[in-house]
Design an enzyme around this catalytic site. Structure first.
Site, PDB file in Angstrom:
ATOM      1  N   ARG A   1     -16.347  -1.563   4.653  1.00  0.00           N
ATOM      2  CA  ARG A   1     -17.170  -1.615   5.855  1.00  0.00           C
ATOM      3  C   ARG A   1     -18.622  -1.856   5.443  1.00  0.00           C
ATOM      4  O   ARG A   1     -19.011  -1.568   4.314  1.00  0.00           O
ATOM      5  CB  ARG A   1     -17.073  -0.307   6.635  1.00  0.00           C
ATOM      6  CG  ARG A   1     -15.653   0.085   7.065  1.00  0.00           C
ATOM      7  CD  ARG A   1     -15.665   1.440   7.745  1.00  0.00           C
ATOM      8  NE  ARG A   1     -14.350   1.853   8.198  1.00  0.00           N
ATOM      9  CZ  ARG A   1     -13.500   2.583   7.490  1.00  0.00           C
ATOM     10  NH1 ARG A   1     -13.850   2.976   6.262  1.00  0.00           N
ATOM     11  NH2 ARG A   1     -12.321   2.922   7.974  1.00  0.00           N
TER      12      ARG A   1
ATOM     13  N   LYS B   1     -15.286   6.732   6.451  1.00  0.00           N
ATOM     14  CA  LYS B   1     -15.346   7.548   7.661  1.00  0.00           C
ATOM     15  C   LYS B   1     -14.640   8.879   7.441  1.00  0.00           C
ATOM     16  O   LYS B   1     -13.731   8.991   6.624  1.00  0.00           O
ATOM     17  CB  LYS B   1     -14.689   6.805   8.832  1.00  0.00           C
ATOM     18  CG  LYS B   1     -15.493   5.615   9.336  1.00  0.00           C
ATOM     19  CD  LYS B   1     -14.821   5.015  10.561  1.00  0.00           C
ATOM     20  CE  LYS B   1     -15.650   3.882  11.141  1.00  0.00           C
ATOM     21  NZ  LYS B   1     -15.003   3.294  12.334  1.00  0.00           N
TER      22      LYS B   1
ATOM     23  N   HIS C   1     -16.836  -7.233   9.868  1.00  0.00           N
ATOM     24  CA  HIS C   1     -15.490  -6.700  10.096  1.00  0.00           C
ATOM     25  C   HIS C   1     -14.436  -7.801  10.087  1.00  0.00           C
ATOM     26  O   HIS C   1     -13.251  -7.514   9.874  1.00  0.00           O
ATOM     27  CB  HIS C   1     -15.446  -5.931  11.413  1.00  0.00           C
ATOM     28  CG  HIS C   1     -14.748  -4.608  11.292  1.00  0.00           C
ATOM     29  ND1 HIS C   1     -15.189  -3.586  10.464  1.00  0.00           N
ATOM     30  CD2 HIS C   1     -13.603  -4.136  11.852  1.00  0.00           C
ATOM     31  CE1 HIS C   1     -14.373  -2.554  10.551  1.00  0.00           C
ATOM     32  NE2 HIS C   1     -13.397  -2.871  11.374  1.00  0.00           N
TER      33      HIS C   1
ATOM     34  N   ARG D   1     -13.161  -7.741   6.708  1.00  0.00           N
ATOM     35  CA  ARG D   1     -12.272  -6.590   6.507  1.00  0.00           C
ATOM     36  C   ARG D   1     -10.866  -6.901   7.027  1.00  0.00           C
ATOM     37  O   ARG D   1      -9.870  -6.598   6.374  1.00  0.00           O
ATOM     38  CB  ARG D   1     -12.856  -5.362   7.200  1.00  0.00           C
ATOM     39  CG  ARG D   1     -12.002  -4.091   7.084  1.00  0.00           C
ATOM     40  CD  ARG D   1     -12.784  -2.909   7.634  1.00  0.00           C
ATOM     41  NE  ARG D   1     -11.956  -1.718   7.813  1.00  0.00           N
ATOM     42  CZ  ARG D   1     -11.661  -0.858   6.843  1.00  0.00           C
ATOM     43  NH1 ARG D   1     -12.106  -1.066   5.619  1.00  0.00           N
ATOM     44  NH2 ARG D   1     -10.917   0.204   7.081  1.00  0.00           N
TER      45      ARG D   1
ATOM     46  N   HIS E   1      -8.193   4.051   5.958  1.00  0.00           N
ATOM     47  CA  HIS E   1      -7.919   4.137   7.387  1.00  0.00           C
ATOM     48  C   HIS E   1      -6.464   4.525   7.576  1.00  0.00           C
ATOM     49  O   HIS E   1      -5.569   3.799   7.145  1.00  0.00           O
ATOM     50  CB  HIS E   1      -8.169   2.779   8.042  1.00  0.00           C
ATOM     51  CG  HIS E   1      -8.740   2.872   9.422  1.00  0.00           C
ATOM     52  ND1 HIS E   1      -8.332   3.811  10.329  1.00  0.00           N
ATOM     53  CD2 HIS E   1      -9.699   2.133  10.044  1.00  0.00           C
ATOM     54  CE1 HIS E   1      -9.017   3.654  11.452  1.00  0.00           C
ATOM     55  NE2 HIS E   1      -9.856   2.647  11.305  1.00  0.00           N
TER      56      HIS E   1
ATOM     57  N   TYR F   1      -4.153  -4.674  11.523  1.00  0.00           N
ATOM     58  CA  TYR F   1      -4.466  -5.383  10.293  1.00  0.00           C
ATOM     59  C   TYR F   1      -3.300  -6.245   9.804  1.00  0.00           C
ATOM     60  O   TYR F   1      -3.498  -7.181   9.039  1.00  0.00           O
ATOM     61  CB  TYR F   1      -4.848  -4.385   9.191  1.00  0.00           C
ATOM     62  CG  TYR F   1      -6.188  -3.725   9.404  1.00  0.00           C
ATOM     63  CD1 TYR F   1      -7.254  -4.424   9.952  1.00  0.00           C
ATOM     64  CD2 TYR F   1      -6.381  -2.398   9.057  1.00  0.00           C
ATOM     65  CE1 TYR F   1      -8.481  -3.821  10.144  1.00  0.00           C
ATOM     66  CE2 TYR F   1      -7.611  -1.781   9.237  1.00  0.00           C
ATOM     67  CZ  TYR F   1      -8.657  -2.496   9.786  1.00  0.00           C
ATOM     68  OH  TYR F   1      -9.878  -1.901   9.972  1.00  0.00           O
TER      69      TYR F   1
END
Length: 394
Positions: free
Chosen positions: A218, A252, A343, A346, A370, A379
């Protein structure tokens, strides 16, 4: 009414402040008047006792900003900010207001706010009222928590944002030639040795793009990287080794993971560390600040941070410029990118990793940091050209 100072009573042995506040059991200072019926006062108490020092500075600022917007909505609409006057109707009206006109356009006019952002506002407001409910005197919230009966906005189905293979190829072609696009041009520079703009850092921008596409980091994770997280940071070894990695990458939810670097990222990092970063790091040292960040802004920028660390927004600028250069070089409409975002890289990495690993969920979790099923499934969605090819001959 000014907000009183948070309690300074010592914590029980073995208990962590973050753990205590997350359970909403922090007691209020004894001198507080529990009958105080002020939304702004309770908001400040919540921020002081359950947010500041527990959440990161960035998250704390966002929560404060969202709650301030709700306070302004109540005060502006009712003419006062009495907590007991906050009803389900007021919360629902605020949600609908944000949905219709929560943003400001470039011309200053009201613009809709994204549904996910509206729901983020509601989540922060709900956390505030859950905390108030746990601490407020009986009767202050006579009708209960007004946020519990206000549903969030439905979110649109997430769309795959992975680039097609042909687009990735042309992006890398642009990045490989990035120095050319930063060279000074014009009559007075003709016949002289090629020279880049003073603020340009093409080698840094190249490695950032390769890092995004090759690791799925990220943007906040990229700017948060320190030089000592890179193994190894020696340019010559980076060019030779196949096991270079970034350790302790902070994601995160206070997660941490190890990120391996591919060939393109290793070579680009070696060039950057050898040719560009030393000059910008030396400028920080002259200013009396150690340059610990892996990626540094140009020393010639007046508004540069003392330690030289890039901001997350600067990653948007770098990637967006690559997208603009790409589209200017590509004539085919179906190959153009429009606005290229960090993103998107990503998603591109995640889809490629999913294909290469045989849709190995554990590997996706490990490399992307994640664990949310909704996003892991997203994804694995292919770009449109690949999805269309699946059914071409069925």
């Amino acid at each position: 009414m000014p907000s009183p100072a948070p309690s300074s009573a010592p914590l029980p042995a073995g208990q962590d402040r973050a753990e205590i506040t997350s359970r909403k059991v922090v007691g209020l200072p004894e001198r507080l008047d529990p009958a105080d019926d002020s939304l702004s006062a309770w908001t400040q108490r919540y921020l002081d006792l359950a947010v500041r020092g527990v959440r990161s500075a960035e998250v704390t600022a966002k929560i404060s900003r969202h709650l301030e917007r709700f306070g302004a909505w109540i005060s502006g609409g009712l003419g006062h900010d009495r907590l007991s006057a906050v009803t389900v109707r007021e919360v629902a009206a605020w949600r609908d207001h944000l949905d219709a006109a929560g943003n400001s356009g470039r011309d200053g006019t009201a613009a809709p706010m994204a549904a996910a952002t509206v729901n983020n506002h509601l989540a922060h407001l709900s956390a505030l009222f859950s905390w108030i409910t746990a601490h407020a005197p009986a009767g202050l919230l006579r009708h209960g928590d007004p946020t519990k009966q206000v549903p969030p906005l439905p979110l649109p189905a997430p769309q795959p944002r992975a680039l097609a293979a042909a687009q990735v190829r042309t992006v890398k072609n642009i990045v490989d030639r990035i120095e050319v696009f930063h060279e000074l041009k014009g009559r007075r520079h003709r016949g002289t040795a090629a020279r880049s703009h003073a603020h340009a850092r093409p080698l840094r921008d190249r490695v950032i793009v390769y890092l995004l596409f090759g690791t799925g980091l990220r943007r906040a994770e990229v700017v948060g990287l320190d030089l000592d997280q890179l193994e190894s940071a020696d340019p010559d070894r980076l060019r030779q080794t196949k096991k270079a990695r970034l350790t302790g990458v902070r994601g995160k939810g206070r997660t941490s993971r190890t990120v391996f670097l591919g060939r393109d990222a290793r070579q680009a990092l070696a060039d950057y560390l050898q040719s560009e970063r030393p000059g910008d790091a030396a400028a920080s040292a002259v200013a009396g600040t150690a340059a610990v960040a892996l990626f540094l802004s140009a020393a010639s920028i007046a508004a540069r941070r003392p330690d030289g660390r890039l901001s997350p927004r600067s990653i948007n600028t770098i990637v967006g410029e690559i997208g603009r250069l790409h589209d200017a070089q590509v004539p085919e409409a179906d190959r153009k990118l429009g606005t290229l975002r960090p993103h998107d890289a990503r998603h591109t990495f995640a889809f490629a990793l999913s294909q290469a690993s045989g849709h190995n969920r554990a590997e996706l979790e490990r490399r992307l940091g994640h664990a949310n099923d909704r996003y892991l499934r997203l994804y694995t969605n292919p770009p449109e050209d690949i999805a269309a090819s699946y059914i071409e001959d069925l």
